[in-house]
Design an enzyme around this catalytic site. Structure first.
Site, short mmCIF file in Angstrom:
data_model
loop_
_atom_site.label_atom_id
_atom_site.label_comp_id
_atom_site.label_asym_id
_atom_site.label_seq_id
_atom_site.Cartn_x
_atom_site.Cartn_y
_atom_site.Cartn_z
N HIS A 173 0.81 -1.34 -0.01
CA HIS A 173 -0.09 0.00 0.09
C HIS A 173 0.96 1.18 -0.14
O HIS A 173 0.75 2.18 -0.82
CB HIS A 173 -0.80 -0.13 1.28
CG HIS A 173 -1.67 1.29 1.31
ND1 HIS A 173 -2.92 1.39 1.15
CD2 HIS A 173 -1.09 2.58 1.95
CE1 HIS A 173 -3.25 2.47 1.57
NE2 HIS A 173 -2.29 3.40 2.09
N GLU A 174 1.98 1.26 0.77
CA GLU A 174 2.54 2.47 1.01
C GLU A 174 3.41 2.57 -0.17
O GLU A 174 3.69 3.77 -0.63
CB GLU A 174 3.29 2.57 2.52
CG GLU A 174 2.63 2.53 3.59
CD GLU A 174 1.80 4.00 3.68
OE1 GLU A 174 2.25 4.90 3.06
OE2 GLU A 174 0.56 3.82 4.02
N HIS A 177 1.86 4.24 -3.00
CA HIS A 177 1.77 5.78 -2.90
C HIS A 177 2.85 6.46 -3.82
O HIS A 177 2.79 7.52 -4.45
CB HIS A 177 2.01 6.35 -1.68
CG HIS A 177 0.62 6.31 -0.90
ND1 HIS A 177 -0.53 6.94 -1.20
CD2 HIS A 177 0.25 5.63 0.33
CE1 HIS A 177 -1.61 6.78 -0.26
NE2 HIS A 177 -1.08 5.97 0.68
N TYR A 188 -4.16 14.97 -2.87
CA TYR A 188 -4.17 14.42 -1.62
C TYR A 188 -5.48 15.08 -0.91
O TYR A 188 -5.31 15.35 0.26
CB TYR A 188 -3.26 14.01 -0.90
CG TYR A 188 -3.37 12.89 0.22
CD1 TYR A 188 -3.51 11.73 -0.37
CD2 TYR A 188 -3.14 13.18 1.39
CE1 TYR A 188 -3.49 10.63 0.82
CE2 TYR A 188 -3.42 12.02 2.39
CZ TYR A 188 -3.47 10.75 1.89
OH TYR A 188 -3.47 9.74 2.81
N GLU A 197 -5.75 6.91 -2.09
CA GLU A 197 -5.82 5.82 -0.95
C GLU A 197 -6.27 4.62 -1.57
O GLU A 197 -5.65 3.43 -1.09
CB GLU A 197 -6.81 6.41 0.36
CG GLU A 197 -5.91 7.47 1.23
CD GLU A 197 -4.69 6.61 1.88
OE1 GLU A 197 -4.73 5.38 2.24
OE2 GLU A 197 -3.71 7.37 2.06
N ASP A 271 -8.98 14.69 7.84
CA ASP A 271 -8.53 13.67 6.97
C ASP A 271 -8.55 13.95 5.76
O ASP A 271 -8.76 13.22 4.69
CB ASP A 271 -8.88 12.35 7.21
CG ASP A 271 -8.32 11.26 6.54
OD1 ASP A 271 -7.10 11.50 6.24
OD2 ASP A 271 -8.87 10.29 6.31
N HIS A 276 -9.28 8.70 3.87
CA HIS A 276 -9.20 7.33 4.31
C HIS A 276 -10.47 6.93 4.53
O HIS A 276 -10.84 5.47 4.64
CB HIS A 276 -8.38 7.16 5.69
CG HIS A 276 -6.99 7.32 5.62
ND1 HIS A 276 -6.23 8.62 5.58
CD2 HIS A 276 -5.96 6.58 5.13
CE1 HIS A 276 -4.96 8.50 5.30
NE2 HIS A 276 -4.68 7.33 5.34
#
Length: 356
Positions: A173-174, A177, A188, A197, A271, A276
């Site tokens: 996932h990271e 990015h 974002y 995300e 957020d 998210h």
């Protein structure tokens, strides 16, 4: 429209801020102390990345050779916060004594493998970028993040969150990015941020499925399974693509707020506009598509998403509808008029996102 410099300044941690905010308000110091430290540190990281983004982009990362194999290096911050830390493992080294180092090394490799072997992409930037990671970051740090150049993993607090190298989909996932950073560069905030995300969740799940050789039916479609610690009584993961809103229903963590359809879209200023939270909608659309097509999700369904992300047509401020329309076009380009296009249309219809 967000520039590449601004995007580099975005902090994208795997644990949603709304979870950490709730824990920070707990009366139990076992919960609020690590959450407050993590929030304070994440806030400082956001500011630091905004300040250094232009300098980083101007200098650029050293271009690696477009190798068919990953070039991984693991560093250990030894519970400090100075990156990258001490070098403890190189690509040619055998297994380390530290299980966290080995998991980080394997997760970086699993991510490289999916992108290269399935989509022909040479690392995160498409040009052989070395994959670096720092482990044992901070004291009881409850997060993992991509900082624009490398991966960083906390050990968790041992109660609510365990070591962040445990779930390979968190690593995938990271790192995704980073793929988004070098391709569509999705802003974002709001729906484009939720897409940012969601794309990371989609490919994080595909990286896990590919590594385990799972079909769409065998996959659990959870993000972060195995991350939650013994202090969480009712929780399986951070998010569920199969059933958004059901990943956890816990007296400490709270209730998973993700919607599965536009009918329950959450409008909030927190957020970054709920990136998210509302990511559950495109996540669910991908799940519906992948399970409708069957087989291995990284094949047809994954190719449609990858083509949409990297094809050059996706605007950085795209909303759900714009992304959906491009997935239809990608399906048509890749597979012609047939079941793939119809499955894409039906998936977006089921979550309430228009494609016309």
């Amino acid at each position: 429209m967000t520039t590449r410099n601004q995007k580099h300044g975005v902090f994208c941690g795997i644990v949603p801020p709304h979870v950490l905010d709730r824990l920070a308000e707990s009366e139990d110091p076992r919960h609020h102390e690590p959450a407050r430290r993590t929030l304070e540190h994440d806030g400082a990281l956001r500011i630091r990345r905004q300040v250094t983004a232009a300098a980083r982009t101007a200098s650029g990362a050293a271009a690696g050779a477009a190798s068919d194999h990953p070039q991984r290096t693991i560093y250990d911050t030894r519970h400090g916060t100075t990156l990258p830390g001490a070098k403890v493992h190189s690509e040619s080294d055998g297994p380390a004594k530290d299980a966290t180092v080995n998991r980080a090394h394997a997760g970086l490799g699993a991510t490289f493998d999916l992108y290269f072997k399935v989509y022909g992409r040479h690392s995160i930037d498409g040009a052989g970028m070395p994959l670096n990671a720092s482990v044992h970051y901070g004291q009881g740090y409850d997060n993992a993040f991509w900082d624009g150049e490398q991966m960083v993993f906390g050990d968790g607090d041992g109660d609510l969150f365990l070591d962040f190298t445990i779930p390979v989909d968190v690593i995938g996932h990271e790192l995704t990015h980073g793929v988004t950073q070098h391709t569509a560069n999705l802003e974002y905030y709001g729906q484009s941020g939720a897409l940012n995300e969601s794309v990371s969740d989609v490919f994080g799940s595909l990286i896990k499925q590919y590594a385990l050789g799972q079909s769409t039916e065998q996959a659990d479609w959870l993000i972060g399974a195995g991350l939650l610690g013994p202090g969480v009584d009712k929780g399986a993961a951070l998010r569920s693509m199969k059933a958004p809103g059901t990943a956890y229903q816990d007296d400490v963590l709270g209730t998973d707020p993700q919607p599965a359809t536009m009918e329950h879209y959450v409008r909030t200023s927190r957020d970054n506009g709920g990136v998210h939270i509302n990511s559950g909608i495109p996540n669910h659309a991908f799940y519906l598509l992948a399970t409708a097509l069957g087989g291995n999700a990284w094949e047809r369904a994954g190719r449609i998403w990858y083509q949409t992300l990297t094809g050059g047509e996706l605007a950085s401020d795209a909303d759900f509808a714009a992304f959906a329309r491009l997935t239809v076009a990608s399906a048509r380009t890749l597979y012609g008029e047939g079941d793939a296009v119809q499955a894409v249309l039906k998936a977006w219809s089921q979550v309430g996102v228009p494609t016309t």
